[in-house]
Design a protein around this motif. Sequence first.
Motif, PDB file in Angstrom:
ATOM      1  N   GLN A 242       0.775  -1.151  -0.084  1.00 18.05           N
ATOM      2  CA  GLN A 242      -0.092   0.027  -0.020  1.00 18.05           C
ATOM      3  C   GLN A 242       0.752   1.217  -0.048  1.00 18.05           C
ATOM      4  OE1 GLN A 242      -2.268  -0.992   3.661  1.00 18.05           O
ATOM      5  NE2 GLN A 242      -4.219  -1.056   2.255  1.00 18.05           N
ATOM      6  N   ALA A 243       1.906   1.257   0.826  1.00 16.13           N
ATOM      7  CA  ALA A 243       2.837   2.383   0.776  1.00 16.13           C
ATOM      8  C   ALA A 243       3.490   2.668  -0.347  1.00 16.13           C
ATOM      9  CB  ALA A 243       3.787   2.221   2.041  1.00 16.13           C
TER      10      ALA A 243
ATOM     11  N   VAL B 256     -18.158   6.212  -0.926  1.00 11.13           N
ATOM     12  CA  VAL B 256     -17.116   7.141  -0.669  1.00 11.13           C
ATOM     13  C   VAL B 256     -17.026   8.151  -1.456  1.00 11.13           C
ATOM     14  CG1 VAL B 256     -14.624   7.181  -0.842  1.00 11.13           C
ATOM     15  CG2 VAL B 256     -15.535   4.960  -0.283  1.00 11.13           C
ATOM     16  N   ALA B 257     -16.973   9.384  -0.602  1.00  8.86           N
ATOM     17  CA  ALA B 257     -16.789  10.790  -1.288  1.00  8.86           C
ATOM     18  C   ALA B 257     -15.674  11.361  -0.704  1.00  8.86           C
ATOM     19  CB  ALA B 257     -18.190  11.499  -1.197  1.00  8.86           C
TER      20      ALA B 257
ATOM     21  N   LEU C 154     -11.427   0.448  -1.164  1.00  7.80           N
ATOM     22  CA  LEU C 154     -10.604  -0.928  -1.098  1.00  7.80           C
ATOM     23  C   LEU C 154     -10.413  -1.041   0.465  1.00  7.80           C
ATOM     24  CD1 LEU C 154      -9.486  -3.123  -2.659  1.00  7.80           C
ATOM     25  CD2 LEU C 154      -7.460  -1.917  -2.826  1.00  7.80           C
ATOM     26  N   THR C 155      -9.693  -0.099   1.008  1.00  2.00           N
ATOM     27  CA  THR C 155      -9.162  -0.304   2.623  1.00  2.00           C
ATOM     28  C   THR C 155     -10.535  -0.513   3.574  1.00  2.00           C
ATOM     29  OG1 THR C 155      -7.487   1.160   2.322  1.00  2.00           O
ATOM     30  CG2 THR C 155      -8.289   0.947   4.600  1.00  2.00           C
TER      31      THR C 155
ATOM     32  N   ALA D 158     -18.535   5.842  -5.486  1.00  3.14           N
ATOM     33  CA  ALA D 158     -17.276   6.433  -4.980  1.00  3.14           C
ATOM     34  C   ALA D 158     -16.992   7.721  -6.068  1.00  3.14           C
ATOM     35  CB  ALA D 158     -16.199   5.400  -4.908  1.00  3.14           C
ATOM     36  N   ALA D 159     -16.376   8.777  -5.442  1.00  6.94           N
ATOM     37  CA  ALA D 159     -16.166   9.770  -6.170  1.00  6.94           C
ATOM     38  C   ALA D 159     -14.913  10.692  -5.497  1.00  6.94           C
ATOM     39  CB  ALA D 159     -17.371  10.503  -6.699  1.00  6.94           C
TER      40      ALA D 159
END
Length: 422
Positions: free
Chosen positions: A66-67, A102-103, A154-155, A162-163
Motif C-alpha cells: 500500500q505504501a 465514498v466521497a 478498497l481499505t 465512489a467519487a
Amino acid sequence: MARRAVITGIGVVAPSGIGREPFWQLLTSGRTATRTITQFDASEHRCRVAAECDFDPLALGLTRQQARRTDRVSQLAMVAAGEALADSGLELDGELAERTGVAIGSAVGGTTTMEREYAVLSNGGKDWVVDPSFAPPHLYDYFLPSSIASEVALTTGALGPAAVISTGCTSGIDSVGYAAELVRDGSADVMITGATDAPISPITLTCFDVIKATSARNDDPATACRPFDRTRTGLILGEGSAVLVLEEYEHARRRGATIYAEVAGYASRCNAFHMTGLKADGKEMSEAIDLALGDARLDPTAIDYVNAHGSGTKQNDRHETAAVKLSLGDHAYRTPMSGIKASVGHSLGAIGSIEIAACALSMRHGVVVPTANLHEADPECDLDYVPNTARERELGAVLTVGSGFGGFQSAMVLKNLERSAS
C-alpha cells in the motif's frame, strides 16, 4: 419521512498528531503545529514554514505494498478512514457494504509523488524529452485523483458510489455536502467522506510564494500564521486528512450509534470574479450561508458558533467577516467565530473536512476552539474571534465556511441533535 445525514464516526490525521484526541488537544490548547519545513530543502523559498504531519504509513498499519503504490495523499486518507470507521462501530459486509459509498475531496491530489518522479524522469528538469522506462509502475494512479477514493473504498470495503470532489480549498466541505445529498436522496445509507491533501512540496510552495499568499515570518514558525490579526502576513501550508462516517439518521438510531451532529444544511456558490481575488463585500459567501441556513431550515439567530475559513490573508479575513455580517446581521456580533489554520496550517482541499471534524468535536464537548496567534485585532475585523483561549459554550447549531481559488464559496450547517427538539 425525510432522510437525514448524521456523523457517527470521525478520523483525523493532522499536524497535531494521528487521531482525534491529539487534534482536539492541540486546538483547545491554543498552540500551533507550524514549524520549519523538513520534507525538502526550502531554504531558497520565500516561505520556509509549514504544518507537517509526523506520518509513518507502515507504523500506522498500512502494508508495504500500500505504501509503495499510493501517494502520501491517499495514505493520509486511508489511515483517517480506518479511525472513522472504527469510531462508528460499523462493520461493512453484505448489503451494508453495497449501501456504503465514498466521497473524498482533494485540491492537488498526488502532487508530492508526481513532482518527485518528474524530477527523476527529466533529470532534474534538464531534459524536455523524458524516458518513460524510468517511470514507476503506479505513476498513473498518482496522476488520477480518483485513485484516492478507490483506495479508501478498497481499505474499508465500501461497494457503493465512489467519487473525488476537487473544488480547490472548498473540496473538504463540498465532498461532505455531496455525501450528505447521497444519503438524503437514498443513493446510500452510509458514506465514508472527507478530504485529504499533502501539498507541502516545492512546486506548491512556489505557487503560493509567487503571489505572496504565504507568510514570510520564518524566524518564528509558531506564530507565522495570524488570522484576523493586524500584523498578519499570509497563510501557512499544511497537510492532513479528516474522514467522517455519514449515516442515515434512522439507520444510526436503530443500532444505537453515537451521533456527533447532523449535516443539516449545505450550499456552494462561485463569484465568477477572479482566480485568487475576493470581493470585499462578501456577497457570494453570504449567499452560500443563506442557502445553507435555508437547507437546514434555521434562522440565522440559531447559529451558536461560526468556524471561519481564517486563512490569515487580509482579503480573506475581511471578506468573510463581511459575509457573516450580511447573513447573520446583528447576531454576528453575539456569535463567537474562530479559525484553526493558525494551529494546523492550510491543507488546501483537506482543511474543510478537518474543520468539520473540529466543529463536530466542539459540539460534542461544548467548547469553542480559539484562534491562535490573535493578539492585535484588525479594526476592520470587529467580530468575536475567540483569541488564543478556548471557551465553554453549549452549541446547538454551528456554521462552517470555506473559500477557494477559482471563486468557490461554500457553507455548511451542523446541528446538535441532543439540543434540538427535532
